[in-house]
Structures are given as C-alpha cells and as structure tokens.
Design a protein around this motif. Structure first.
Motif, short mmCIF file in Angstrom:
data_model
loop_
_atom_site.label_atom_id
_atom_site.label_comp_id
_atom_site.label_asym_id
_atom_site.label_seq_id
_atom_site.Cartn_x
_atom_site.Cartn_y
_atom_site.Cartn_z
N THR A 68 58.64 108.09 117.26
CA THR A 68 58.22 106.89 116.52
C THR A 68 57.52 107.24 115.21
OG1 THR A 68 57.85 105.87 118.71
CG2 THR A 68 57.25 104.57 116.77
N ASN A 69 58.25 107.86 114.33
CA ASN A 69 57.80 108.11 112.96
C ASN A 69 58.92 107.68 112.01
OD1 ASN A 69 55.04 109.63 112.58
ND2 ASN A 69 55.91 110.43 114.48
N GLN A 70 58.92 108.19 110.81
CA GLN A 70 59.94 107.84 109.82
C GLN A 70 60.64 109.09 109.28
OE1 GLN A 70 58.04 105.28 106.90
NE2 GLN A 70 56.95 104.16 108.50
N LEU A 71 60.80 110.05 110.18
CA LEU A 71 61.40 111.32 109.80
C LEU A 71 62.92 111.21 109.69
CD1 LEU A 71 59.32 113.62 112.17
CD2 LEU A 71 59.04 113.43 109.70
N SER A 72 63.47 111.87 108.68
CA SER A 72 64.93 111.97 108.55
C SER A 72 65.36 113.43 108.39
CB SER A 72 65.41 111.16 107.36
OG SER A 72 64.79 111.59 106.16
N PHE A 96 66.85 109.75 111.79
CA PHE A 96 67.82 110.84 111.65
C PHE A 96 69.25 110.30 111.66
CE2 PHE A 96 64.13 113.10 113.41
CZ PHE A 96 64.05 114.17 112.54
N LEU A 97 69.97 110.61 110.59
CA LEU A 97 71.41 110.34 110.55
C LEU A 97 72.18 111.54 111.09
CD1 LEU A 97 71.67 108.70 106.99
CD2 LEU A 97 71.78 107.55 109.22
N GLN A 98 71.62 112.71 110.87
CA GLN A 98 72.17 113.97 111.39
C GLN A 98 71.02 114.77 111.99
OE1 GLN A 98 73.99 115.85 108.00
NE2 GLN A 98 75.94 114.76 108.30
N LEU A 99 71.32 115.46 113.06
CA LEU A 99 70.29 116.31 113.65
C LEU A 99 70.22 117.61 112.87
CD1 LEU A 99 68.26 116.58 115.99
CD2 LEU A 99 70.06 117.74 117.28
N PRO A 100 69.06 117.97 112.34
CA PRO A 100 68.93 119.21 111.58
C PRO A 100 69.37 120.42 112.40
CG PRO A 100 67.00 117.84 111.25
CD PRO A 100 67.81 117.19 112.33
N ILE A 101 70.11 121.30 111.76
CA ILE A 101 70.63 122.50 112.46
C ILE A 101 69.51 123.37 112.99
CG2 ILE A 101 71.99 124.61 112.14
CD1 ILE A 101 73.72 123.13 110.16
N ASN A 106 74.53 106.15 117.59
CA ASN A 106 75.80 105.63 117.10
C ASN A 106 76.99 106.52 117.49
OD1 ASN A 106 74.52 103.45 115.82
ND2 ASN A 106 74.15 104.65 113.97
N PHE A 107 76.92 107.13 118.65
CA PHE A 107 78.00 108.02 119.09
C PHE A 107 79.23 107.20 119.51
CE2 PHE A 107 74.19 110.59 119.77
CZ PHE A 107 74.58 111.79 119.20
N ASN A 108 80.37 107.53 118.89
CA ASN A 108 81.64 106.91 119.26
C ASN A 108 82.41 107.76 120.27
OD1 ASN A 108 81.49 104.61 117.57
ND2 ASN A 108 81.94 105.90 115.82
N ASN A 130 67.81 106.87 117.23
CA ASN A 130 68.01 107.31 115.86
C ASN A 130 69.32 106.71 115.37
OD1 ASN A 130 65.90 109.40 114.77
ND2 ASN A 130 66.14 109.90 116.94
N LYS A 131 69.96 107.34 114.44
CA LYS A 131 71.25 106.85 113.93
C LYS A 131 72.28 107.96 113.97
CE LYS A 131 68.98 103.46 110.94
NZ LYS A 131 68.82 102.93 109.56
N LEU A 132 72.18 108.78 115.00
CA LEU A 132 73.06 109.93 115.13
C LEU A 132 74.46 109.51 115.58
CD1 LEU A 132 70.55 112.27 117.02
CD2 LEU A 132 71.16 112.36 114.59
#
Length: 450
Positions: A120-124, A146-151, A191-193, A167-169
C-alpha cells in the motif's frame, strides 16, 4: 507535534536512553514529526512508530546502529532519508500504508534484512541495489502501481514469500525462475490474461493465489508444482481444467469459484488430500452442482464410479421376528410386492428377502419414491389383507385405485392360505404374526434408512 507532545516525546526518549531500552513503542500517538534526539538510543533494537502522521524521518534515524526491527506502518511518508542505509543490523522493515513513490539506493545496504513490507504505497519501480539484500526471505509489494515487476526481484534468491497482489501486472519476468526457495506467491487482483509460464518452474510453491485476473486456462505443466498445498483461482475466465491437475497430490485447498467451468476432469478424484473445494458460480452441467453441495467425497464417487448421491435410491431395511415355518409363504407373498406397487403408485419398489433363524430380513429399494414413509405405507396396505384370512377382495380401507389391480397378488393371498395347513401353521398364530409385522412397520421397529 504540539509543544506538550514534543515535551512528552522528548522525555520518553531521554528515559529510554537512560534505561538503555531495547524496545520502544510510539505507535498511535498522532506524531507528525520525529525529533532528532531519536538518534541517542544506541541500545535500541525494536522501534514501533506505526499509526502516526509522520511525513519524513530525521537523518538521525540512521544512528540507531543496533536496530533490528523498524515499524513505520500507516504514516504519511513520501520518502526515506539516505541514512536509512546505516541500519546495517536491521532485519525487519515495515513501510506499509505510506505514500512512498521511490526508495533510496541506500536501502540496498541493509544486507541483514529478512522481511520488507512495502504494501500500500505508490511505488512503480525498485532500485537496482535491492539485489544486495541477499538474506531477504519475505517481500510484500501488494497494492502499489507496478505495471511490470522489476527484474531485480529475481536476484533475491532467498525469498520464500512474495506478495504482488493489487498491482497492474500482466506478466512476470523470467528471472523469477531464480527464486527456487519460493513457497508463497500471491499475484491476485492484477491484469494477467494467461498463466505466467515462469510459475511452473517454482517447484517449492505450496501457496499460489491468482484470483481476480483474466486467466483462461491452466497449463498442463502445472503438474510440476508437486508441493502445492493451496491454489486459488477465484474470478478468472477458466473454461476447463487440465487433466494434469490430478497430479497435485499434496493439494488440500482448491478454490475455482467464479469461472466458466462446465465440466470437471475425472483426475480430480486423485486429489485424496483435498479438504476445501469450491466451484461456486460456475456454469457446471448437471449433476455437478448438486453433487458438489454434498462435498468432495460425493464428487469423487460420482467421477470415479458413477455413483450419484443426488439420485441415490431410498433403501429401507426391516427385520421381523418370524417363526421359521412361516418364512416360505411370507417370502412368496412379498415377491409380488413390486408388481403391486407398480399398479397403484407412480414409482417402483423392489423387495428382497433373506432369512435367518427366527428372523425375516426385508430390504425395499426405490430410485424414485418420495420417502421411506411412503414405502412403509404401501407395504402396510399390501400385508393388511392377510389378517382377514378371506378369499375375497381386499378390505374396504385399501384405496380405491388398488381395487383395479391385477389378480396376481390376490392369488398369492389364496396360495398363502393354502400353505398354512401344508406347513402346519395355525390360523390364529399366522394372523397374530402378520399383525406384529404391521405394528413394526408403523412403529419403525427395528427400522433404519440408508
């Protein structure tokens, strides 16, 4: 903070310094700032500042050289001071429910850190230095941006628990395959399809939550997750399950509710340890829905042996005290009971009789009778004419629709009467015995239903 609260907190810090306190709890005090004097507490190992209004931390926070755990949950922090990296003995850091948008590179110096909660923060994004946290076992990045999980997460090879929910992964990096110790993964509400391919390489997983995504199918390779204990797939788009799901023999909890499943694979019957199974809100074809209401055991019997508990026959067992010389005529008469029922009722009943010394055992079976009471009533009506000991139509108390029945059972009554003399059975004894049978039918003694 107010002047009074400032004085109070300063006094608390001085007391903690003088007493060389190792623990200090300053939670839920409405603090909006932390005085620099916090740096005096060189003996402090555990500091709880949760549920305050802190928007920043003083640089002196880095002087707490012996600090092992720091709880900053539920504040208004928007950034951390670089000095946070000086807490080289820190093992647990809770920064959940703040307003952090970025982490300082210095956080990578917390090489003894085992648990990091950033929920519950605003990290991307995350700093590359995070890969230096070689002892980190628990990381919570849920409810961020997060739109992408950092490597860099894939470098945290000691991780056993990773939470990424809300998140928005839409994908996971292949580097996650390095997390060979991971046993708990939560990627729900994203958002996993499709099912992330990298997950099937995480062979130590025991808990996996992919709920509230848009996943349409599970891959056959899911069988590689042989240690899986819990699998949640609530509210996805699953239309079928792979047969290989039956190889997850350690599975104890499986929640597939809110999908588009119409059938279930027979291999589910191999999940002998399954204790919790939920497929609510799926368009399952009959009879799955009703069977599932009876539990996983009922489903297993249906899928493996075709036993449908929803349409299980009514079975009624009756035991009668009956002299041995009466067994043959009574059994012969009961042999026509099924035909009698077929003529006077909208359902069928089969009757099977067996004998033992002084006992007659009767089993009535019906696939469509309303209940066993109805079966008892018909049996009562069928036996009742025997006590009249007459060669005429059935007694007037038998329903009218029975008077048009075939003559076959009336002929059976006559045959029973003729057998009495043949077997040396007294008329009075016979009538009394039939009366006892009728009493037991109405009283249910001994009677049990299965």
């Amino acid at each position: 903070y107010t002047q009074m609260s400032k004085h109070s907190i300063l006094q608390t810090l001085r007391n903690a310094e003088q007493n060389k306190q190792k623990q200090l709890f300053l939670f839920n005090l409405s603090l909006d700032a932390l005085p620099p004097e916090i740096g005096m507490l060189e003996h402090l190992e555990h500091l709880d500042l949760s549920d305050n209004c802190l928007s920043s931390l003083p640089p002196q926070i880095g002087e707490l050289k012996n600090l092992r755990s720091l709880n900053l949950e539920c504040n208004n922090l928007q950034e951390l001071p670089p000095e946070i990296g000086n807490l080289q003995f820190l093992e647990e850091l809770d920064l959940s429910r703040n307003r952090l948008q970025i982490l300082p590179n210095e956080i990578g110096r917390l090489t003894k850190l085992r648990k990091l909660n950033l929920r519950t923060n605003q990290l991307s994004g995350l700093p590359e230095t995070l890969k230096n946290l070689g002892k980190l076992t628990g990381l919570d990045l849920s409810e961020n941006l997060f739109l992408q999980l950092p490597i860099v997460v894939g470098y945290l090879k000691q991780l056993t628990q990773l939470a990424l929910s809300e998140n928005k992964l839409s994908a996971l990096p292949p580097a996650l395959a390095n997390l060979t110790r991971l046993n708990h993964l939560d990627i729900s509400y994203n958002n996993f399809n499709r099912f992330p391919d990298v997950i099937v390489s995480l062979c130590q997983l025991s808990f996996l939550d992919l709920s509230y995504n848009k996943i349409e199918k599970l891959p056959p390779q899911i069988e590689h997750l042989s240690n899986l204990d819990t699998l949640y797939m609530v509210e996805n788009q699953l239309q079928q399950l792979p047969a290989q799901i039956g190889r997850l023999t350690h599975l104890r909890s499986l929640d597939l509710s809110g999908n588009k499943l119409t059938t279930l694979p027979h291999t589910l019957t191999q999940l002998y340890g399954l204790h919790e199974f939920d497929v609510e809100d799926n368009p399952l074809k009959a009879p799955y829905k009703k069977i599932l209401e009876l539990g996983i055991y009922a489903l297993s019997l249906y899928m493996s042996r075709g036993i449908d508990f929803c349409s299980m026959p009514k079975v009624l067992h009756l035991d009668f005290d009956l002299p041995d010389n009466m067994h043959i005529p009574v059994k012969q008469y009961l042999a026509c009971f099924g035909q009698y029922v077929q003529q006077c009722a909208p359902f069928r009943i089969s009757a099977e009789t067996t004998s033992s010394e002084g006992k007659l055992h009767l089993e009535l079976v019906s696939a469509n009778a309303p209940d066993t009471d109805e079966m008892c009533l018909l049996l009562y009506e069928y036996l009742l004419p025997l006590i009249s000991y007459e060669k005429r139509k059935r007694a007037a108390n038998i329903p009218k629709n029975n008077t048009d029945a075939p003559k076959e059972w009336r002929l059976q009554q006559q045959w029973v009467y003729k057998c009495l003399q043949l077997y040396g059975i007294g008329k009075t004894d016979f009538i009394n015995t039939i009366k006892q049978m009728l009493c037991r039918i109405t009283a249910g003694m001994p009677l049990h239903e299965s």
